[in-house]
Design an enzyme around this catalytic site. Structure first.
Site: not given
Length: 263
Positions: A60, A49
Site C-alpha cells: 500500500d 473491496e
C-alpha cells in the site's frame, strides 16, 4: 455461483463495465466507515473491496497506509470488519464484498474459523496480497471449497511464463495492477493497459479488472474501456482522510462510477 459471479454475468448481459470501489474498514472509525460502505451501491459501485487494516501493509502507498493506521487507532479488528459486512448484509444482499488485505490476521484467527465466519458475514471473495500461488493450499483452495472466490493480482511484471501459475486457482475476477510499485503512485494509461489486459484474457475467461492509478472519472472511463472494469482505492480513501462527509464521499464515488459506466 457467488455474488461476484452473478454481478459480472449481469453486467455482461447489460453490456456494462464494472466499477469496483476500495475502502478501508474502520476508517476513520467504525460507524462512519459503515455509513460510507452502505452508501456505495447507491453511488454506482458494483463490487466493494473492503480493506482489512494491518500493521505492515507492504503493497500500500502512503494514502492507504494512513487509512489503515487511522482504522487501527480507532480500534478496528478483523472481527469488526466481519461485523461491518454482517451489518451491511441486513439491507443489501446482492452487492459483492471482497475482503482485501494480508494473511497475518487470517492466520492468527485460524483459516478454518475465518472462512466459516467470513462466509456467515456475507463476504464473497478474498484478495490476500502476500500469499503467492505457491501457497495455494494455505488459504486459496480452502477458501474456494468454502464458496469464496480467491482473486489474484497480475502485474506488468507477470510474464507469460508466470501468468498461468497466477491464473491457476483464481476465481471471481483477475485484478490487473496497471503500474509497478505501490498504490496511489502514478496515473494508469489505457495505451499501456490495453495490450496487457488482452494478453491476460487470452489465457482466462475471467473478467479482468484494472486498479492502481485511477483517480478521475475520465481515467476510470479510459481504463474501463480497455478492460472489464476498474478499481479505485486511494482517491476514495483520500477523500475520507480529508474528513469529507458521507454524502461528499458518495458524490465523488458516483462521479467515478459514472465514468466507468460510460466506457
Amino acid at each position: 455461483m457467488t455474488r461476484i459471479d452473478a454481478k459480472f454475468a449481469a453486467l455482461k448481459a447489460e453490456g456494462k463495465k464494472a466499477f469496483v470501489a476500495y475502502m478501508m474498514a474502520g476508517d476513520p472509525d467504525y460507524d462512519k466507515s459503515l455509513e460510507i460502505m452502505k452508501a456505495l451501491p447507491e453511488a454506482g459501485v458494483d463490487v466493494i473491496e473492503l480493506g482489512q487494516p494491518f500493521t505492515d501493509p507492504m503493497a500500500d502507498g502512503p494514502t492507504i497506509q494512513r487509512a489503515g493506521q487511522r482504522a487501527l487507532e480507532s480500534g478496528q479488528t478483523l472481527q469488526k470488519t466481519l461485523d461491518m459486512a454482517t451489518e451491511f448484509r441486513k439491507t443489501d444482499d446482492t452487492t459483492p464484498i471482497v475482503m482485501m488485505g494480508y494473511y497475518n490476521p487470517i492466520y492468527s484467527r485460524g483459516v478454518d474459523r475465518f472462512l466459516v465466519d467470513a462466509k456467515a458475514a456475507g463476504i464473497d471473495g478474498l484478495i490476500v496480497v502476500d500469499l503467492p500461488p505457491e501457497e495455494d493450499d494455505e488459504l486459496c483452495i480452502p477458501a474456494q471449497k468454502a464458496g469464496l472466490n480467491f482473486i489474484r493480482l497480475a502485474t506488468p511484471t507477470t510474464d507469460d511464463k508466470r501468468l498461468p501459475k497466477v491464473l491457476q486457482n483464481t476465481s471471481g475476477f483477475v485484478y490487473y495492477v496497471s503500474i509497478t510499485g505501490i498504490t496511489g503512485a502514478a496515473e494508469a494509461q489505457a495505451t499501456d493497459v490495453g495490450p496487457e489486459v488482452a494478453r491476460i484474457k487470452a489465457q482466462t475467461d475471467l473478467p479482468v479488472i484494472v486498479g492502481f492509478g485511477i483517480n478521475t472519472p475520465d481515467t476510470a472511463e479510459n481504463i474501463a474501456s480497455v478492460a472489464d472494469g476498474c478499481v479505485v482505492g486511494s482517491a476514495i480513501v483520500k477523500q475520507i482522510g480529508e474528513g469529507k462527509s458521507v454524502a461528499q464521499v458518495a458524490a465523488f464515488v458516483k462521479s467515478l462510477s459514472d465514468g466507468a459506466h460510460r466506457a
